[in-house]
Write a protein that holds these residues in place. Structure first.
Motif, PDB file in Angstrom:
ATOM      1  N   ARG A 104      29.867  77.358  50.282  1.00 29.44           N
ATOM      2  CA  ARG A 104      29.157  77.769  49.065  1.00 29.44           C
ATOM      3  C   ARG A 104      28.438  79.103  49.304  1.00 29.44           C
ATOM      4  NH1 ARG A 104      25.307  73.242  47.061  1.00 29.44           N
ATOM      5  NH2 ARG A 104      24.979  72.859  49.286  1.00 29.44           N
ATOM      6  N   LEU A 105      29.229  80.161  49.462  1.00 32.95           N
ATOM      7  CA  LEU A 105      28.679  81.499  49.672  1.00 32.95           C
ATOM      8  C   LEU A 105      28.799  82.305  48.381  1.00 32.95           C
ATOM      9  CD1 LEU A 105      30.198  82.432  53.162  1.00 32.95           C
ATOM     10  CD2 LEU A 105      27.922  81.471  52.674  1.00 32.95           C
ATOM     11  N   GLY A 106      27.745  83.036  48.057  1.00 34.29           N
ATOM     12  CA  GLY A 106      27.740  83.913  46.889  1.00 34.29           C
ATOM     13  C   GLY A 106      27.483  85.345  47.313  1.00 34.29           C
ATOM     14  N   LEU A 107      27.778  86.278  46.406  1.00 37.52           N
ATOM     15  CA  LEU A 107      27.634  87.705  46.702  1.00 37.52           C
ATOM     16  C   LEU A 107      27.180  88.439  45.452  1.00 37.52           C
ATOM     17  CD1 LEU A 107      28.202  90.272  48.500  1.00 37.52           C
ATOM     18  CD2 LEU A 107      30.555  90.182  47.616  1.00 37.52           C
TER      19      LEU A 107
ATOM     20  N   LYS B 295      32.506  82.027  46.946  1.00 38.73           N
ATOM     21  CA  LYS B 295      32.861  81.099  45.878  1.00 38.73           C
ATOM     22  C   LYS B 295      32.473  81.650  44.504  1.00 38.73           C
ATOM     23  CE  LYS B 295      32.828  76.157  44.862  1.00 38.73           C
ATOM     24  NZ  LYS B 295      32.235  74.840  45.210  1.00 38.73           N
ATOM     25  N   ALA B 296      31.543  82.610  44.465  1.00 43.06           N
ATOM     26  CA  ALA B 296      31.142  83.260  43.216  1.00 43.06           C
ATOM     27  C   ALA B 296      30.499  84.599  43.559  1.00 43.06           C
ATOM     28  CB  ALA B 296      30.168  82.389  42.429  1.00 43.06           C
ATOM     29  N   ALA B 297      30.595  85.544  42.615  1.00 42.82           N
ATOM     30  CA  ALA B 297      30.014  86.868  42.838  1.00 42.82           C
ATOM     31  C   ALA B 297      29.524  87.438  41.517  1.00 42.82           C
ATOM     32  CB  ALA B 297      31.028  87.805  43.481  1.00 42.82           C
ATOM     33  N   VAL B 298      28.490  88.292  41.603  1.00 42.37           N
ATOM     34  CA  VAL B 298      27.947  88.986  40.441  1.00 42.37           C
ATOM     35  C   VAL B 298      27.877  90.469  40.777  1.00 42.37           C
ATOM     36  CG1 VAL B 298      26.025  89.215  38.827  1.00 42.37           C
ATOM     37  CG2 VAL B 298      26.548  86.963  39.829  1.00 42.37           C
ATOM     38  N   THR B 299      28.613  91.291  40.023  1.00 45.08           N
ATOM     39  CA  THR B 299      28.582  92.737  40.248  1.00 45.08           C
ATOM     40  C   THR B 299      27.745  93.387  39.158  1.00 45.08           C
ATOM     41  OG1 THR B 299      29.921  94.718  40.572  1.00 45.08           O
ATOM     42  CG2 THR B 299      30.750  93.127  38.974  1.00 45.08           C
TER      43      THR B 299
END
Length: 647
Positions: free
Chosen positions: A501-504, A525-529
């Motif tokens: 459960r890693l996010g970026l 598993k999810a990212a927000v740019t």
């Protein structure tokens, strides 16, 4: 203890821009709050008794009241206020209402009070023969230059940044600069008769990024050019006797990755670099998402004119340093925190200071022990009510001597034996520095049950000239490796991190890196740019800095399409498997919203999991100084995306 939320922003204060009274007994500070009802910011002046800590509010009208300066008599002060619309200089003495000193149609950008207190010099935009009719029809904008817009100013017109002066006794106003060249106000001379400023007077300024410094006599208008060679000038000061001028400047040896230097100019002598032996950023380069109106990047001469004081950013901390004209230098404070403003009386220093758990307060410095004594408690209720996470320093040392440094935050309500998702945060710039300063976004994520890892990969300031220059021409190479390596190390050595459960997330350059990472690894598993770059080819022509930033940073001109495309995250969009949320401001001219539009359409066309949120009336500074309501919605969007995919 209560759980911190996005709306907790409205309960916080930032205390900045301290100025000490002539007798050393009091200090004026600026206290800024977000106004939820008005959806704006309120900034007020307070005076503090340095001995007792007693504080009194000086301004009461709605608006921003900032940039205070004491009259040398100590019986009054000047300041900038937008209480009547645009920023103007006001003078406050005695019990009477403050007097408006300037009346500039486009407002005052900055000002300095003369040492004798008789006049001010100020900078403002000016346009010849400007019409003021309320029913004036829109006019087309004719563009002949490449530098025709900027994220801060918007589309440029024929306005020029002039420097004016006003006699405070007679209200007599005059323009000191009248040419069609922007002029940057720096300082007054000790005799109160000369003004130091910088101006780029080259004919074609599209490819000019340097300026000369000038000293102008207020009465005769005679100028003296101070610098022999043009340079990038970000600050300046004149010694009390007027014999020495100090500039915070550089000559672009590494383009925009060049460390500023403190250079002395004395009549008849060679230039002297006081910082030649200091491999650090001179000034405050710390990244945060809350501080307002710091006024921190300035040079100050000591009363005897034999030393200069300034802030220095190094390894995540910002401290006061002293540079003696004889070549010696000394660090005057030794805090693992962010000193964002300072002033002094004799050897007594007053600072405004932010830490990872404190938005910003005012402190007195113990000069002998280099310790701080707190004077204000504007955030006492926050500190007593909300649980915050204290970062732990992490560092990856490689066998070849290279390293990556950062900080790891546990979830605010961490329980031993449980595993938690972890979010990697990447700062913008790339030439900036994550620091020991308050970051509301980080604290919000930890309050919601996430760990946060934030680091300073190569390209960051705080670790010397070679380190900050190492990213140029290598975007997506060693910098990406730095981030992945320290993430690997944290996952390997920390038993509470759930690797599944890693996010970026990240903004600007951090947005570029987010886009790049999801096209080169599926481990997130999810990212927000945020306010990102996706296509260096189009960025070249649409960004306010594109045509030269791309050459400086990617080391490729427009005819080198293969290189620009190779470093463009959108090239690798087919490999993206990570659900990606795209956040962007409608009015962003630094990383224009077309960068987000391209990325969103490319992802949707391929059936990828993505969402695009556009923020109206928001430029590149949304996360730091945008409309409060939009800042809250941005934070809620980030948390909502991670909650959907990481829980």
């Amino acid at each position: 203890m209560k759980e911190l939320t996005a709306q907790t922003l409205f309960q916080l204060s930032t205390v900045t821009n301290p100025v000490v009274s002539p007798n050393g007994k009091e200090a004026i500070i600026v206290v800024t709050n977000l106004d939820e009802q008005e959806d704006t910011y309120q900034a007020h002046l307070y005076v503090i008794d340095i001995k007792t800590g007693k504080q009194t509010k000086l301004t009461h009208a709605k608006g921003k009241h900032i940039a205070p300066q004491w009259l040398p008599s100590g019986d009054g002060f000047t300041y900038l206020s937008n209480r009547k619309g645009k920023n103007q200089v006001f003078l406050k003495q005695g019990m009477t209402d403050a007097k408006q000193v300037t009346n500039e149609e486009h407002g005052v950008l900055s000002y300095v009070l003369s040492p004798d207190g008789t006049r001010i010099a100020y900078s403002a935009f000016f346009k010849e023969s400007e019409e003021n009719e309320p029913d004036r029809k829109p006019e087309p904008l004719v563009i002949d230059q490449m530098k025709y817009k900027s994220d801060q100013r918007g589309l440029h017109d024929d306005r020029v940044m002039r420097i004016g002066s006003i006699d405070l006794a007679t209200d007599n106003q005059q323009w000191l600069t009248t040419d069609y060249y922007d002029s940057q106000l720096l300082d007054f001379s000790g005799d109160s008769r000369h003004v130091l400023f910088a101006s780029d007077r080259t004919e074609n300024r599209d490819f000019s990024f340097s300026a000369h410094a000038y000293l102008i006599n207020i009465d005769s208008k005679q100028e003296r050019q101070v610098t022999k060679e043009a340079c990038v000038i970000t600050g300046g000061a004149v010694s009390p006797d007027g014999q020495t001028i100090a500039l915070l400047s550089h000559r672009r040896e590494y383009e925009n990755a060049t460390l500023p230097k403190v250079i002395l100019y004395r009549s008849g002598t060679e230039e002297t670099d006081l910082t030649a032996n200091v491999d650090a950023f001179i000034g405050d380069i710390a990244i945060g998402d809350f501080l307002q109106h710091t006024g921190s990047n300035r040079l100050r001469f000591s009363d005897d004119g034999q030393s200069l004081y300034t802030l220095v950013s190094s390894k995540g901390s910002v401290n006061i340093w002293k540079f003696s004209l004889n070549g010696d230098h000394q660090q005057l404070t030794n805090t693992d925190a962010h000193i964002n403003g300072f002033d002094f009386h004799q050897d007594e220093f007053i600072v405004t200071h932010s830490s990872v758990v404190e938005p910003s307060e005012c402190y007195r410095v113990n000069h002998t022990e280099k310790t701080l004594s707190r004077l204000t408690s504007f955030n006492a209720a926050f500190e007593e009510s909300f649980h915050v996470s204290v970062p732990e320093k992490v560092k990856l040392n490689r066998d070849d001597g290279s390293f990556v440094e950062g900080w790891l935050m546990k979830p605010a309500f961490y329980k031993e034996g449980q595993q938690y998702p972890l979010i990697l945060e990447v700062h913008g710039g790339p030439h900036a520095m994550y620091a020991h300063t308050y970051f509301h976004e980080f604290q919000l994520l930890t309050a919601k049950g996430y760990g946060v890892l934030y680091t300073n990969p190569r390209g960051s300031h705080g670790y010397g000239q070679a380190f900050v220059d190492a990213v140029r021409g290598d975007y997506g190479g060693g910098d990406f490796q730095d981030l992945m390596d320290i993430l690997d190390d944290v996952v390997k050595t920390t038993n509470w991190v759930d690797e599944s459960r890693l996010g970026l997330t990240g903004g600007s350059y951090g947005g570029f890196m987010t886009n790049w990472a999801v096209g080169h690894t599926n481990r997130f598993k999810a990212a927000v740019t945020q306010r990102s770059i996706s296509n260096w080819i189009s960025f070249y022509g649409v960004s306010d800095i594109g045509y030269y930033f791309s050459e400086w940073q990617i080391k490729a001109e427009l005819d080198e399409m293969e290189t620009l495309w190779k470093h463009s995250p959108i090239k690798y969009v087919a490999d993206v498997e990570t659900p990606l949320l795209i956040l962007h401001g409608e009015n962003d001219l630094r990383c224009p919203i077309e960068q987000a539009e391209q990325l969103f359409i490319a992802l949707k066309r391929l059936g990828k999991q993505t969402r695009f949120i556009r923020f109206p009336e928001a430029n590149h500074e949304l996360s730091r100084s945008g409309k409060p309501s939009l800042r809250v919605k941005r934070l809620e969007a980030i948390f909502g995306w991670f909650e959907k995919y990481l829980t």
